[in-house]
Write a protein that holds these residues in place. Structure first.
Motif, short mmCIF file in Angstrom:
data_model
loop_
_atom_site.label_atom_id
_atom_site.label_comp_id
_atom_site.label_asym_id
_atom_site.label_seq_id
_atom_site.Cartn_x
_atom_site.Cartn_y
_atom_site.Cartn_z
N ARG A 80 -5.88 -3.13 -2.27
CA ARG A 80 -5.40 -3.04 -3.65
C ARG A 80 -5.43 -4.40 -4.35
N TYR A 84 -7.61 -4.36 -7.63
CA TYR A 84 -6.89 -4.38 -8.91
C TYR A 84 -6.56 -5.79 -9.41
N LEU A 167 -0.17 -2.18 -9.48
CA LEU A 167 0.34 -2.26 -8.11
C LEU A 167 1.74 -1.66 -8.01
#
Length: 192
Positions: A80, A84, A167
């Motif tokens: 992640r 991101y 997140l």
């Protein structure tokens, strides 16, 4: 994140004609880490394993951080962060020019505090950085640079505020801090 890149820049500052023709970062002896606090009370420390850097004869320093090498101790969180926060960008780069007079004056085992202006290139943003570095001459052909004080990277300055929101949503968290503490330890070794 930005902060750790600043630290890398300081290490690069160790080059100069009187010390060596060039210097190279020793990745096994070096570390770039950052912290985060989620849900107000849960602190975590993460780091990068992919660090490279050089200091040229004229004192130009460049440190690259392989953003895919982030280690958060959770595979899904690593993924992640890469997708991101780092937007699948390969590297972050810190660059600076350093006056080597102070470093050249250090004997083996001696230390000094030096100021460094640097530029951090991270996910399409260029951020001007200023920090104090603690520089130690480990040997005739090696120098260690660490942060002299705690460094903080502001998520909005780095252009990653929206990624932190993502997140939080994915992990079901109430909060993640937007000021990121960064520490670094860079060891540079002389090359010919």
């Amino acid at each position: 994140m930005k902060t750790y890149l600043m630290a890398a820049t300081a290490l690069l500052a160790l080059s100069g004609p009187a010390l060596a023709q060039s210097w190279e970062l020793n990745p096994d002896a070096s570390r770039l880490a950052y912290g985060s606090v989620k849900s107000d009370y849960i602190g975590e420390v993460n780091h990068f394993t992919g660090l490279t850097g050089t200091v040229s004869e004229d004192g130009s320093a460049v440190v690259e951080v392989d953003l895919s090498s982030v280690q958060t101790n959770v595979d899904t969180r690593n993924e992640r962060m890469v997708e991101y926060v780092f937007q699948n960008t390969a590297n972050a780069t810190i660059s600076t020019d350093i006056d080597m007079d102070m470093v050249m004056a250090l004997g083996v085992g001696e230390s000094a505090v030096m100021e460094s202006d640097a530029t951090l290139a991270l996910v399409g943003q260029e951020i001007s950085l200023f920090t104090e570095l603690f520089v130690t001459r480990l040997g005739e052909g090696s120098v260690m640079v660490t942060t002299n004080d705690m460094l903080f990277l502001a998520a909005d300055e780095a252009g990653i505020d929206g990624a932190i929101d993502t997140l939080m949503e994915l992990a079901g968290l109430d909060s993640i801090t937007r000021a990121v503490p960064v520490t670094l330890r860079f060891v540079f070794e002389e090359t010919m």
